[in-house]
Design a protein around this motif. Sequence first.
Motif, short mmCIF file in Angstrom:
data_model
loop_
_atom_site.label_atom_id
_atom_site.label_comp_id
_atom_site.label_asym_id
_atom_site.label_seq_id
_atom_site.Cartn_x
_atom_site.Cartn_y
_atom_site.Cartn_z
N ASN A 273 -74.32 45.69 -84.00
CA ASN A 273 -75.58 46.11 -84.61
C ASN A 273 -76.53 46.60 -83.52
O ASN A 273 -76.93 45.82 -82.65
CB ASN A 273 -76.20 44.96 -85.39
CG ASN A 273 -77.49 45.36 -86.11
OD1 ASN A 273 -78.53 45.50 -85.49
ND2 ASN A 273 -77.38 45.55 -87.41
N LEU A 274 -76.88 47.86 -83.56
CA LEU A 274 -77.67 48.48 -82.50
C LEU A 274 -79.03 47.83 -82.35
O LEU A 274 -79.46 47.49 -81.24
CB LEU A 274 -77.82 49.98 -82.76
CG LEU A 274 -78.70 50.75 -81.78
CD1 LEU A 274 -78.17 50.62 -80.36
CD2 LEU A 274 -78.79 52.21 -82.20
N GLU A 275 -79.75 47.65 -83.46
CA GLU A 275 -81.10 47.10 -83.39
C GLU A 275 -81.09 45.66 -82.89
O GLU A 275 -81.97 45.25 -82.13
CB GLU A 275 -81.78 47.19 -84.77
CG GLU A 275 -82.04 48.61 -85.22
CD GLU A 275 -82.83 49.40 -84.18
OE1 GLU A 275 -83.83 48.87 -83.65
OE2 GLU A 275 -82.43 50.54 -83.89
N ALA A 276 -80.08 44.89 -83.30
CA ALA A 276 -79.98 43.51 -82.84
C ALA A 276 -79.75 43.46 -81.34
O ALA A 276 -80.36 42.66 -80.63
CB ALA A 276 -78.87 42.78 -83.58
N GLU A 277 -78.87 44.33 -80.83
CA GLU A 277 -78.57 44.33 -79.40
C GLU A 277 -79.78 44.80 -78.59
O GLU A 277 -80.05 44.27 -77.51
CB GLU A 277 -77.37 45.23 -79.13
CG GLU A 277 -76.06 44.72 -79.71
CD GLU A 277 -75.70 43.34 -79.20
OE1 GLU A 277 -75.62 43.17 -77.97
OE2 GLU A 277 -75.50 42.44 -80.04
#
Length: 345
Positions: free
Chosen positions: A286-290
């Motif tokens: 997950n891009l936003e989580a990372e």
Amino acid sequence: MTFLLAPRLRYLLFGVAIVSLAAVVGAIYQAERTAADLAAFPPPGRMISVNGADLHLYCLGSGTPTLVLEAGLGENVLSWYPVHAKLAQTMRVCAYDRPGLGWSDPVDAAIQAEEVAKNLHALLNNADISPPFVLVGHSRGGIYVRAFYHQFPEQTQGIVLVDSTHEQSSKHQYPYASWDYRKQALQIEIAEPLSRLGIVRLLGVADADRRPSPLPPEILAAKTALQNRTDTAHAVVNEIAVMRRGLDPATPPPGSLGNLPLLVLTAGNLVDSDLVAREAERAGKNLEAEKALASVQQAEQDDLAHLSGHSRHIIVRNSGHFIMQDQADEFVGAVSEFAKPLARK
């Protein structure tokens, strides 16, 4: 009905017997392989008695102050292999194994950071290694060296934090934080009983060469042998039990280091937003989580760098969490430069 129950009961008893036999065989296999591993890979340093347990201390070089290396969660003296001897060319450098890790004897109960610091102080004293000390803490070890300073400030001449954990890290919120943290704790808690039966060893779960590493094959083999010890899994469970208490909102922030000389080394790969985004896309994360996690990590590292009025913060490019392995030469240069003026005091 009686005739139906009897076969079922026999099958049940047969299944229990098979499982029990497998458990006994697994336990014997684990014990024999552990003994063989320890014979094949003897400790490179000395075994020093501390509160009834033998702890492994590995010192190289000479001079003062003594550089003391505190490894991260589940790690041992071999995690410092790429830099230990190089640093020892100009100073005395001591690495050690906390209870249950590396070659050190285990202890039953989880121990707080303050107790880790007291054990280290007793270890150095029992080994006739006199202060002052410059403490180097990697990851979770960063919390332990700060605990040492707060108990023995007069013996601490400086601190180096190597991508150090922040005391409040576990409760800083970002997407999926609580789940990821609890999942890690659950995995190791499951791994501990399985390690007693040799299953972790058979599956290669704890093998040190499961991921690409700059460590040479013989060091990876020794690390694998040590990490497959049941004592190692138990020690990690104990440390995580203490770490989980950091989820408590009452957990205090890291304490001030006053004007103590402080060097903070941060893994560049973990805080570079562009690199984090590319890696997240490649791994299907997950891009936003990372990106949120990278932002939290950067803020934590900045916070640690402000603990002292006499600090320097270096973001080490092209490095993951194990800076001393990924960028050994840069690590040695930065730590040597930091320690050099302290040797003249």
